[in-house]
Write a protein that holds these residues in place. Sequence first.
Motif, PDB file in Angstrom:
ATOM      1  N   ALA A   1       0.829  -1.205   0.000  1.00  0.00           N
ATOM      2  CA  ALA A   1       0.000   0.000   0.000  1.00  0.00           C
ATOM      3  C   ALA A   1       0.865   1.257   0.000  1.00  0.00           C
ATOM      4  O   ALA A   1       0.474   2.287  -0.547  1.00  0.00           O
ATOM      5  CB  ALA A   1      -0.932  -0.007   1.206  1.00  0.00           C
ATOM      6  N   SER A   2       2.056   1.148   0.610  1.00  0.00           N
ATOM      7  CA  SER A   2       2.919   2.332   0.697  1.00  0.00           C
ATOM      8  C   SER A   2       3.290   2.859  -0.684  1.00  0.00           C
ATOM      9  O   SER A   2       3.587   4.032  -0.837  1.00  0.00           O
ATOM     10  CB  SER A   2       4.183   2.016   1.487  1.00  0.00           C
ATOM     11  N   ALA A   3       3.234   1.960  -1.675  1.00  0.00           N
ATOM     12  CA  ALA A   3       3.574   2.394  -3.030  1.00  0.00           C
ATOM     13  C   ALA A   3       2.554   3.390  -3.576  1.00  0.00           C
ATOM     14  O   ALA A   3       2.807   4.061  -4.558  1.00  0.00           O
ATOM     15  CB  ALA A   3       3.663   1.187  -3.949  1.00  0.00           C
ATOM     16  N   GLN A   4       1.391   3.470  -2.914  1.00  0.00           N
ATOM     17  CA  GLN A   4       0.364   4.409  -3.359  1.00  0.00           C
ATOM     18  C   GLN A   4       0.678   5.839  -2.946  1.00  0.00           C
ATOM     19  O   GLN A   4       0.042   6.772  -3.408  1.00  0.00           O
ATOM     20  CB  GLN A   4      -0.998   4.031  -2.778  1.00  0.00           C
ATOM     21  N   PHE A   5       1.634   5.998  -2.034  1.00  0.00           N
ATOM     22  CA  PHE A   5       1.946   7.324  -1.510  1.00  0.00           C
ATOM     23  C   PHE A   5       3.384   7.688  -1.846  1.00  0.00           C
ATOM     24  O   PHE A   5       4.255   6.826  -1.861  1.00  0.00           O
ATOM     25  CB  PHE A   5       1.732   7.346   0.012  1.00  0.00           C
ATOM     26  N   GLN A   6       3.608   8.978  -2.115  1.00  0.00           N
ATOM     27  CA  GLN A   6       4.954   9.408  -2.500  1.00  0.00           C
ATOM     28  C   GLN A   6       5.924   9.263  -1.347  1.00  0.00           C
ATOM     29  O   GLN A   6       7.085   8.959  -1.548  1.00  0.00           O
ATOM     30  CB  GLN A   6       4.903  10.851  -2.978  1.00  0.00           C
ATOM     31  N   LYS A   7       5.434   9.537  -0.133  1.00  0.00           N
ATOM     32  CA  LYS A   7       6.303   9.364   1.036  1.00  0.00           C
ATOM     33  C   LYS A   7       5.463   8.933   2.232  1.00  0.00           C
ATOM     34  O   LYS A   7       4.244   9.142   2.237  1.00  0.00           O
ATOM     35  CB  LYS A   7       7.090  10.638   1.315  1.00  0.00           C
ATOM     36  N   PRO A   8       6.099   8.335   3.263  1.00  0.00           N
ATOM     37  CA  PRO A   8       5.346   7.844   4.414  1.00  0.00           C
ATOM     38  C   PRO A   8       4.474   8.925   5.068  1.00  0.00           C
ATOM     39  O   PRO A   8       3.361   8.650   5.507  1.00  0.00           O
ATOM     40  CB  PRO A   8       6.440   7.358   5.372  1.00  0.00           C
ATOM     41  N   GLU A   9       4.989  10.153   5.114  1.00  0.00           N
ATOM     42  CA  GLU A   9       4.221  11.264   5.710  1.00  0.00           C
ATOM     43  C   GLU A   9       2.890  11.463   4.986  1.00  0.00           C
ATOM     44  O   GLU A   9       1.903  11.864   5.604  1.00  0.00           O
ATOM     45  CB  GLU A   9       5.022  12.582   5.657  1.00  0.00           C
ATOM     46  N   ASP A  10       2.885  11.219   3.686  1.00  0.00           N
ATOM     47  CA  ASP A  10       1.645  11.378   2.913  1.00  0.00           C
ATOM     48  C   ASP A  10       0.604  10.335   3.325  1.00  0.00           C
ATOM     49  O   ASP A  10      -0.595  10.622   3.344  1.00  0.00           O
ATOM     50  CB  ASP A  10       1.917  11.257   1.406  1.00  0.00           C
ATOM     51  N   ALA A  11       1.073   9.131   3.626  1.00  0.00           N
ATOM     52  CA  ALA A  11       0.148   8.068   4.056  1.00  0.00           C
ATOM     53  C   ALA A  11      -0.504   8.458   5.377  1.00  0.00           C
ATOM     54  O   ALA A  11      -1.713   8.275   5.567  1.00  0.00           O
ATOM     55  CB  ALA A  11       0.895   6.742   4.192  1.00  0.00           C
ATOM     56  N   VAL A  12       0.287   9.026   6.285  1.00  0.00           N
ATOM     57  CA  VAL A  12      -0.242   9.451   7.591  1.00  0.00           C
ATOM     58  C   VAL A  12      -1.247  10.588   7.403  1.00  0.00           C
ATOM     59  O   VAL A  12      -2.348  10.573   7.965  1.00  0.00           O
ATOM     60  CB  VAL A  12       0.910   9.884   8.533  1.00  0.00           C
ATOM     61  N   LYS A  13      -0.875  11.558   6.578  1.00  0.00           N
ATOM     62  CA  LYS A  13      -1.766  12.693   6.317  1.00  0.00           C
ATOM     63  C   LYS A  13      -3.068  12.211   5.669  1.00  0.00           C
ATOM     64  O   LYS A  13      -4.152  12.695   5.987  1.00  0.00           O
ATOM     65  CB  LYS A  13      -1.040  13.674   5.383  1.00  0.00           C
TER      66      LYS A  13
END
Length: 151
Positions: free
Chosen positions: A20-32
């Motif tokens: 799923a992390s591949a869906q976000f540019q960076k880990p911070e984006d996943a949290v946001k």
Amino acid sequence: MKLFAPLAIAALAAAVASPASAQFQKPEDAVKYRQSALFVMAQHFGRIGAMANGRVPFDAKVATENAEIVADMAKLPWAGFAPGTDKVGNTKAKGEIWTEQAKFKESADKLQAESVKLVAAAKTNNLDNLKAAFQSTAGTCKACHDAYRNQ
Ligand code: ASC
């Protein structure tokens, strides 16, 4: 030509198997992302709560519109709890989310099921039905927060 099919299959497999992390540019984006979805959901759930608790007049159409947003939002946060985002930024997420993934998914699925029932209850144009579905949905919010959110 013989090479093409295996390459295509490998590419497809990689796409399907991507975390799923591949869906976000960076880990911070996943949290946001997960916090934003939960925030929007809480806003609209709160508007239903105001009706369920008698703070604003019951209006089935408004309740339905809000419940539909809750049900849509309820699908979203989970992808944001991607691998490697357990200690990123300003998160209250407990480590158990990642160590008890099946149980956490059960909670996520329960909320989605409850929010679908909330939409149906709002559509009945009966305040008692809305109250019951609101309480039940709020119970799933609370149970998951108790288990998986730090204070
Ligand atoms: C809400 C909201 C929550 C839940 C929870 C239920 O309206 O924002 O997080 O209900 O408080 O106990």
